[in-house]
Design a protein around this motif. Structure first.
Motif, PDB file in Angstrom:
ATOM      1  N   TYR A 233      -5.489  86.232   0.477  1.00 47.19           N
ATOM      2  CA  TYR A 233      -5.835  87.447   0.719  1.00 47.19           C
ATOM      3  C   TYR A 233      -5.813  88.463  -0.197  1.00 47.19           C
ATOM      4  O   TYR A 233      -6.685  89.317  -0.084  1.00 47.19           O
ATOM      5  CB  TYR A 233      -4.532  87.666   1.729  1.00 47.19           C
ATOM      6  CG  TYR A 233      -4.631  87.324   3.084  1.00 47.19           C
ATOM      7  CD1 TYR A 233      -5.513  87.506   3.920  1.00 47.19           C
ATOM      8  CD2 TYR A 233      -3.296  86.694   3.479  1.00 47.19           C
ATOM      9  CE1 TYR A 233      -5.417  87.068   5.201  1.00 47.19           C
ATOM     10  CE2 TYR A 233      -3.270  86.115   4.897  1.00 47.19           C
ATOM     11  CZ  TYR A 233      -4.365  86.369   5.689  1.00 47.19           C
ATOM     12  OH  TYR A 233      -4.257  85.966   6.951  1.00 47.19           O
TER      13      TYR A 233
ATOM     14  N   ARG B  89      -9.483  88.622  -1.772  1.00 47.76           N
ATOM     15  CA  ARG B  89     -10.267  89.098  -0.809  1.00 47.76           C
ATOM     16  C   ARG B  89     -10.338  90.604  -0.651  1.00 47.76           C
ATOM     17  O   ARG B  89     -11.161  91.360   0.152  1.00 47.76           O
ATOM     18  CB  ARG B  89     -10.130  88.366   0.653  1.00 47.76           C
ATOM     19  CG  ARG B  89     -10.695  86.842   0.797  1.00 47.76           C
ATOM     20  CD  ARG B  89     -10.119  86.112   1.665  1.00 47.76           C
ATOM     21  NE  ARG B  89     -10.473  86.550   3.329  1.00 47.76           N
ATOM     22  CZ  ARG B  89     -11.198  86.379   3.905  1.00 47.76           C
ATOM     23  NH1 ARG B  89     -12.290  85.452   3.588  1.00 47.76           N
ATOM     24  NH2 ARG B  89     -11.673  86.859   5.288  1.00 47.76           N
TER      25      ARG B  89
ATOM     26  N   GLU C  50      -7.865  91.992   0.752  1.00 51.88           N
ATOM     27  CA  GLU C  50      -6.866  92.465   2.177  1.00 51.88           C
ATOM     28  C   GLU C  50      -5.490  92.336   1.633  1.00 51.88           C
ATOM     29  O   GLU C  50      -4.544  91.335   1.854  1.00 51.88           O
ATOM     30  CB  GLU C  50      -7.269  91.097   3.168  1.00 51.88           C
ATOM     31  CG  GLU C  50      -8.772  90.980   3.396  1.00 51.88           C
ATOM     32  CD  GLU C  50      -8.945  89.894   4.581  1.00 51.88           C
ATOM     33  OE1 GLU C  50      -7.879  89.527   5.280  1.00 51.88           O
ATOM     34  OE2 GLU C  50     -10.057  89.302   4.274  1.00 51.88           O
TER      35      GLU C  50
ATOM     36  N   GLU D 287      -2.328  92.202   4.206  1.00 49.50           N
ATOM     37  CA  GLU D 287      -1.973  90.706   4.608  1.00 49.50           C
ATOM     38  C   GLU D 287      -1.459  90.143   3.362  1.00 49.50           C
ATOM     39  O   GLU D 287      -0.563  89.178   3.850  1.00 49.50           O
ATOM     40  CB  GLU D 287      -3.320  89.951   5.010  1.00 49.50           C
ATOM     41  CG  GLU D 287      -3.674  90.497   6.371  1.00 49.50           C
ATOM     42  CD  GLU D 287      -4.621  91.793   6.308  1.00 49.50           C
ATOM     43  OE1 GLU D 287      -4.816  92.198   5.073  1.00 49.50           O
ATOM     44  OE2 GLU D 287      -5.226  92.382   7.151  1.00 49.50           O
ATOM     45  N   ALA D 288      -1.707  90.182   2.106  1.00 50.18           N
ATOM     46  CA  ALA D 288      -1.287  89.651   1.047  1.00 50.18           C
ATOM     47  C   ALA D 288       0.292  90.076   0.680  1.00 50.18           C
ATOM     48  O   ALA D 288       1.093  89.220   0.637  1.00 50.18           O
ATOM     49  CB  ALA D 288      -2.046  89.983  -0.235  1.00 50.18           C
TER      50      ALA D 288
ATOM     51  N   LEU E 167      -7.919  79.714   4.976  1.00 51.12           N
ATOM     52  CA  LEU E 167      -6.896  80.551   5.380  1.00 51.12           C
ATOM     53  C   LEU E 167      -6.366  79.762   6.815  1.00 51.12           C
ATOM     54  O   LEU E 167      -5.278  79.785   7.250  1.00 51.12           O
ATOM     55  CB  LEU E 167      -7.643  82.017   5.738  1.00 51.12           C
ATOM     56  CG  LEU E 167      -7.547  82.748   4.716  1.00 51.12           C
ATOM     57  CD1 LEU E 167      -8.382  84.161   4.995  1.00 51.12           C
ATOM     58  CD2 LEU E 167      -6.122  83.210   3.841  1.00 51.12           C
TER      59      LEU E 167
ATOM     60  N   SER F 129       2.439  88.202   3.442  1.00 50.65           N
ATOM     61  CA  SER F 129       2.806  86.834   3.040  1.00 50.65           C
ATOM     62  C   SER F 129       3.586  86.559   1.903  1.00 50.65           C
ATOM     63  O   SER F 129       4.494  86.014   1.789  1.00 50.65           O
ATOM     64  CB  SER F 129       1.330  86.230   2.732  1.00 50.65           C
ATOM     65  OG  SER F 129       0.502  86.154   3.985  1.00 50.65           O
TER      66      SER F 129
END
Length: 616
Positions: free
Chosen positions: A91, A94, A96, A99-100, A64, A103
């Protein structure tokens, strides 16, 4: 010669052209179109390869950092789309998902013509689904369908996603249709997993019309057979033995061939024996300081028993006994209910009452204990409350494996609950690759945590060298006194972790921005995007005019588990329950009577509490 009007128009066009020049020549113009301003040099390729290698070797945190640095230094390189897509995938893996989503959405805006657009859209749809945004997930998934002809490898994951999304959106027939399409492209091992999903979907309390539709739409399949079995089960609940018998006749061999022989045998035995009125006892605090808690549980029991809301079969009669907060009252309530001949007892709810009742119990009358932290080695006792160990296991798995946190500080109240939570956390954390670097206790009524914080972190913490997460096993009121004081003492960047005591809508009201990013466990939320929870919430709100909490859900699950099994030997039959889809996440019981469940996880994001469902 130009006319005055012509000269004015010419001047206007010239001025507009001058205004547009800075934009056309700026880097922003390249950003919006996704065009590259760099060539792929060996150094550029090596920089990206290093991030890819870190990801392949499982070093997600390093990957990351490298990817973010790459995108910052080379925002318009030919490899930026690959970097942005990989960032979103990491992301997502994980857990998350916010955040994914950020992006992957950026990828779609910047590279609308990229050949990797389908992969990005599929990944984005998965993160939408994981965060409970079924509508957005479905919209994105349907946009991908035209790509399937040229990209056949998309079909299986896309059809599975559509099935999952329609299931969570409360559209079981559409979900089954997409799962059925997925079967056509699945391997032998994958087919077994997809069938399990479809059976789990049909196992929910669906409208009989759904089962009839499945039975006629998919004739001569395992779906048709299972739908008929579920219809027979519904008729048995309604007391319509003859209708159930007509459905089940001649199905034995078919049920054995598909592996449903146990379900069939249970239904057939109930047809032959029938089941009359079920007499259930309840030991709850219906007076005194804990009255409101007892009334919450009772409302859930009344709904599950069909006394309010949809009717149930068999008919349930409830005998209520008030324990107040007294162990002796609980003992007396148990003795009275036993003499009355109840088939099972739901309760007690309070730990001190539960211990007294368990000591009084004779071991042949099922007790569905709702009290937390009350355990006695006793035959025929079943414990439905959230236990500390399973909560801490779930929390550590997410914190260590998903968030990459390994150095923990524990602040815990000097109470039996706080001390036991601290003990279990310290016991379990090494198995997840973490360590407790510091711990401190505080009084149960403490409001000033300055000395506690300074004692662990110092006046101006060098936080990175001390810890990366703080575990506080307390309730939301105490937590919201503590966390603002961390910021006051310049302790920032810690991942906040908690247990079910944090799971209250008032957490964000009282803590405000200081709770942002916190992760904690819980046994229920009316906002969980699961079909069984939606059904329960809808029935509860219709019956009582408010939203249910964990206690109502616990009472609801307790009575439904009793009604699920034959009445012959409830102590044994309750242990045979598997894959029960409780609204509190309960699936069945271990031989010790402990509930089998995976606690839910929640996170504060943008000032709201969101469920963290497992990745798709």
């Amino acid at each position: 010669m130009w006319s005055r009007r012509g000269r004015s128009l010419l001047l206007l066009f010239f001025l507009l052209f001058l205004l547009a020049l800075p934009r056309l020549s700026s880097p922003q113009a390249f950003k919006e179109t996704g065009e590259s301003q760099e060539e792929i040099t060996p150094a550029l390729r090596e920089e990206f390869r290093e991030a890819e290698e870190a990801y392949r070797e499982g070093e997600e945190e390093r990957a990351l950092i490298l990817l973010k640095g790459f995108l910052k230094d080379h925002p318009f390189s030919p490899l930026s789309d690959d970097a942005l897509l990989l960032l979103g995938r990491i992301y997502q893996e994980r857990g998350e998902h916010e955040e994914a989503i950020s992006s992957l959405s950026s990828f779609l805006r910047r590279y609308p013509s990229s050949p990797k657009l389908p992969e990005a859209k599929l990944a984005l749809a998965k993160s939408y689904l994981a965060t409970g945004r079924e509508g957005l997930a479905l919209g994105m998934a349907h946009e991908l369908l035209p790509f399937c002809k040229e990209r056949p490898e998309l079909q299986l994951p896309l059809f599975l996603l559509l099935g999952e999304a329609y299931d969570r959106a409360g559209e079981p027939l559409l979900a089954i249709s997409w799962y059925q399409k997925a079967l056509e492209f699945a391997s032998f091992e994958e087919r077994a997993s997809i069938k399990e999903r479809m059976i789990a979907l049909l196992d929910r309390e669906l409208d009989p019309g759904v089962y009839w539709e499945v039975e006629t739409t998919y004739p001569n399949t395992f779906l048709s057979l299972y739908a008929r079995l579920k219809l027979a089960e519904i008729y048995l609940r309604r007391g319509e033995q003859k209708k159930a018998e007509l459905i089940l006749k001649g199905m034995k061999e078919e049920a054995e061939r598909e592996g449903f022989q146990d379900f069939y045998a249970d239904l057939w035995s109930r047809v032959k024996k029938g089941r009359g009125e079920v007499l259930l006892g309840c030991i709850l605090p219906l007076s005194g300081r804990f009255r409101s808690l007892g009334e919450k549980v009772l409302r859930g029991i009344l709904l599950g028993a069909g006394i309010f809301g949809p009717p149930s079969y068999p008919h349930v009669k409830l005998l209520l006994r008030d324990s107040g907060g007294s162990g002796e009252n609980g003992r007396e309530a148990y003795r009275v209910l036993r003499k009355e001949g109840v088939e099972a007892i739901i309760g007690p709810l309070l730990p001190q009452v539960a211990v007294a009742v368990l000591e009084e119990a004779e071991g042949d009358l099922p007790l569905l204990v709702l009290a937390p932290q009350a355990r006695v080695e006793e035959k025929c006792a079943f414990y439905l409350a959230l236990d500390l160990r399973s909560q801490i296991e779930e929390l550590l798995e997410y914190a260590c494996d998903r968030l990459g946190k390994t150095r923990f500080v524990i602040f815990y109240p000097n109470t039996p609950y706080g001390r036991e939570s601290q003990r279990i956390f310290e016991e379990l954390v090494p198995a997840y690759g973490g360590e407790v670097v510091a711990k401190a206790t505080y009084g149960k009524d403490q409001t000033d945590f300055g000395d506690l914080i300074k004692g662990v972190f110092g006046k101006a913490s060098s936080l990175g060298a001390v810890a990366d997460a703080l575990f506080v096993p307390d309730d939301y009121r105490r937590v919201c006194l503590l966390v603002p004081q961390l910021r006051f003492h310049e302790v920032e960047g810690l991942q906040l972790l908690g247990l079910s005591g944090w799971n209250s809508p008032r957490l964000t009201e009282l803590c405000g921005r200081y709770a942002e990013g916190a992760v904690f466990t819980g046994g229920f939320s009316p906002d969980l995007p699961l079909p069984e929870v939606r059904s329960f919430r809808s029935s509860y709100e219709e019956a009582f005019g408010s939203s249910p909490s964990f206690l109502e859900a616990l009472g609801y699950d307790a009575v439904r588990m009793i009604l699920k099994v034959p009445e012959d030997d409830l102590c044994f039959e309750l242990l045979t329950i598997r894959d029960f889809q409780g609204v509190t996440g309960i699936e069945g019981f271990l031989t010790t009577g402990e509930a089998v469940r995976r606690p839910y996880l929640f996170q504060v994001s943008d000032g709201k509490i969101h469920p963290l469902l497992p990745p798709f």
